[in-house]
Design an enzyme around this catalytic site. Structure first.
Site, PDB file in Angstrom:
ATOM      1  N   LEU A 205       0.858  -1.198   0.000  1.00 40.14           N
ATOM      2  CA  LEU A 205       0.000   0.000   0.000  1.00 40.14           C
ATOM      3  C   LEU A 205       0.886   1.238   0.000  1.00 40.14           C
ATOM      4  O   LEU A 205       1.843   1.298   0.769  1.00 40.14           O
ATOM      5  CB  LEU A 205      -0.867   0.036   1.270  1.00 40.14           C
ATOM      6  CG  LEU A 205      -1.893  -1.085   1.441  1.00 40.14           C
ATOM      7  CD1 LEU A 205      -2.407  -1.107   2.868  1.00 40.14           C
ATOM      8  CD2 LEU A 205      -3.058  -0.917   0.460  1.00 40.14           C
ATOM      9  N   HIS A 206       0.583   2.202  -0.855  1.00 41.81           N
ATOM     10  CA  HIS A 206       1.325   3.464  -0.779  1.00 41.81           C
ATOM     11  C   HIS A 206       0.552   4.669  -1.294  1.00 41.81           C
ATOM     12  O   HIS A 206       1.068   5.778  -1.286  1.00 41.81           O
ATOM     13  CB  HIS A 206       2.659   3.351  -1.527  1.00 41.81           C
ATOM     14  CG  HIS A 206       2.492   3.197  -3.019  1.00 41.81           C
ATOM     15  ND1 HIS A 206       2.282   1.979  -3.611  1.00 41.81           N
ATOM     16  CD2 HIS A 206       2.484   4.101  -4.020  1.00 41.81           C
ATOM     17  CE1 HIS A 206       2.178   2.139  -4.921  1.00 41.81           C
ATOM     18  NE2 HIS A 206       2.283   3.429  -5.201  1.00 41.81           N
TER      19      HIS A 206
END
Ligand code: UD1
Ligand code: UDP
Length: 365
Positions: A205-206
């Site tokens: 996730l980013h």
């Protein structure tokens, strides 16, 4: 023909490496210059990929580093202008949709250099995403647009881009995957033993929409802790995400929730290939799981890569604790890994996109 390639952030390396390799086979035809903007700079977000993907050492690193959108874009522009004037390439090639892509596009177009966009035409139709702004503007300015899928061609035509500029070549990131998958397989036993992996959920996730909003990130982390009571979770954290998790004190690692540093390409690909399920908001990971036939849940309200949904591997999921837990457990229970023979791969995701691109560039000049 002198070609100047721009790279800046992690996903750029996988898209430019196969083009440089392909052109290197015809070294009497192409002179290659590689410029790294330095948008990503940690060893495990940059240098590692040069080694693993056999990218040549950059001729220049602008070393811009991190900052606000305006600051980062401006720094790349300031650094790139004299470089371009010095090298005066026949073509500038920019990949993807990161700030470095748009910054170099603006500089090249205003100075009148020929500009080609690799991975053109993808649209989420969501202008709250910085990448959507970068894509829209880059595509308007590019002289040649290399698309990864047919929907991208349609998006560009709808925006008034002339047909003759658009070339459907396929997915460059998949060229890298096809080449390195056998080496990733060699890494698998090592990774499996190191992290005790059998049946597991792989997480990346980013996106700012997921990790910069403290409530959203808290929902996701609590959901992961809950999921890890039933299945092992391994989460190589992007540096943006790691710093948010640390500053909000959300790291609840347990024996079954492994929060680890970003992995190199081969190690990550090994984990992707053998995962029971992948939970992500990454563009590239949605594509790679589609090629591999690995089920994927994308924590986003939309995707600029609809072919990953149509192929049956990818589904969108809301970042709410209850929804995440339910969707992950349901998808795991489906036991939905596709048998190799049943994988529906999008057209031209075949390892040969760089060859198509090179031929078109050669013919156009
Ligand atoms: C960028 C791209 C995004 C892409 C992603 C791939 C933009 C607007 N965003 O997001 O489209 O999906 O790269 O990974 O261009 N940081 C480090 N070390 C590094 C790099 C970053 O610590 O080597 C940290 C810094 O705190 C920085 C933050 O990560 O402020 C964000 O980095 P940045 O390049 O601005 O955006 P990404 O989230 O990486
Ligand atoms: N990747 C990697 N190590 C990791 C996570 C991802 O090598 O720990 C690779 C992944 O296989 C894909 C690329 O990085 O090739 C995707 O980059 P990222 O998710 O940073 O960017 P996006 O594709 O969302 O723009």
């Amino acid at each position: 023909m002198r070609i100047l390639f721009v790279v800046g952030a992690r996903p750029n390396f996988m898209k430019i490496a196969p083009i440089m390799r392909e052109m290197a086979k015809y070294h009497s035809e192409f002179e290659q210059i590689l410029v790294h903007t330095g948008q990503h700079y940690d060893a495990n977000m940059s240098q590692l990929f040069f080694d693993e993907l056999d990218l040549p050492r950059p001729d220049l690193n602008l070393e811009v580093g991190s900052g606000s959108h305006a600051w980062q874009t401006a720094q790349v522009m300031l650094g790139f202008e004299p470089v371009l004037l010095n090298y005066r390439p026949d073509w500038v090639l920019v990949p993807g949709d990161v700030n470095s892509t748009l910054a170099c596009t603006l500089v090249a177009s205003k100075l009148g250099f020929n500009l080609a966009h690799v991975e053109a035409g993808l649209r989420s139709f969501d202008r709250t995403m910085p990448e959507e702004i970068n894509r829209l503007l880059t595509d308007q300015l590019a002289d040649l647009l290399f698309t990864p899928s047919r929907d991208a061609d349609e998006n560009l035509l709808r925006e008034g881009i002339p047909l003759k500029k658009i070339h459907f070549v396929g997915n460059l990131m998949i060229d890298t995957l096809v080449r390195l998958l056998p080496m990733a397989e060699v890494r698998w036993p090592v990774m499996r033993a190191r992290f005790g992996l059998d049946h597991y959920l792989l997480v990346t996730l980013h996106r700012p929409s997921n990790v910069d909003d403290p409530n959203m990130l808290a929902e996701i982390m609590v959901a992961l802790a809950e999921i890890s009571r039933q299945v092992r979770v391994i989460f190589p954290m992007h540096p943006r995400t790691r710093s948010r998790i640390v500053s909000l004190d959300l790291s609840l690692p347990t024996d079954n929730l492994l929060l680890i540093e970003p992995l190199g390409y081969m190690d990550f690909l090994a984990l992707e290939t053998h995962a029971s399920l992948v939970l992500t908001d990454s563009g590239g990971v949605q594509e790679e799981t589609t090629y591999l036939g690995v089920p994927c849940l994308t924590v986003r309200p939309n995707t600029e890569r609809p072919v990953t949904i149509m192929s049956g591997t990818n589904r969108l999921v809301a970042g709410k604790r209850g929804t995440l837990v339910r969707s992950v457990l349901e998808r795991l229970n489906e036991g939905a890994r596709q048998a190799a023979a049943n994988i529906h791969r999008p057209e031209f995701w075949d390892g040969k996109a760089s060859n198509r691109l090179m031929r078109i560039l050669f013919k156009t000049t």
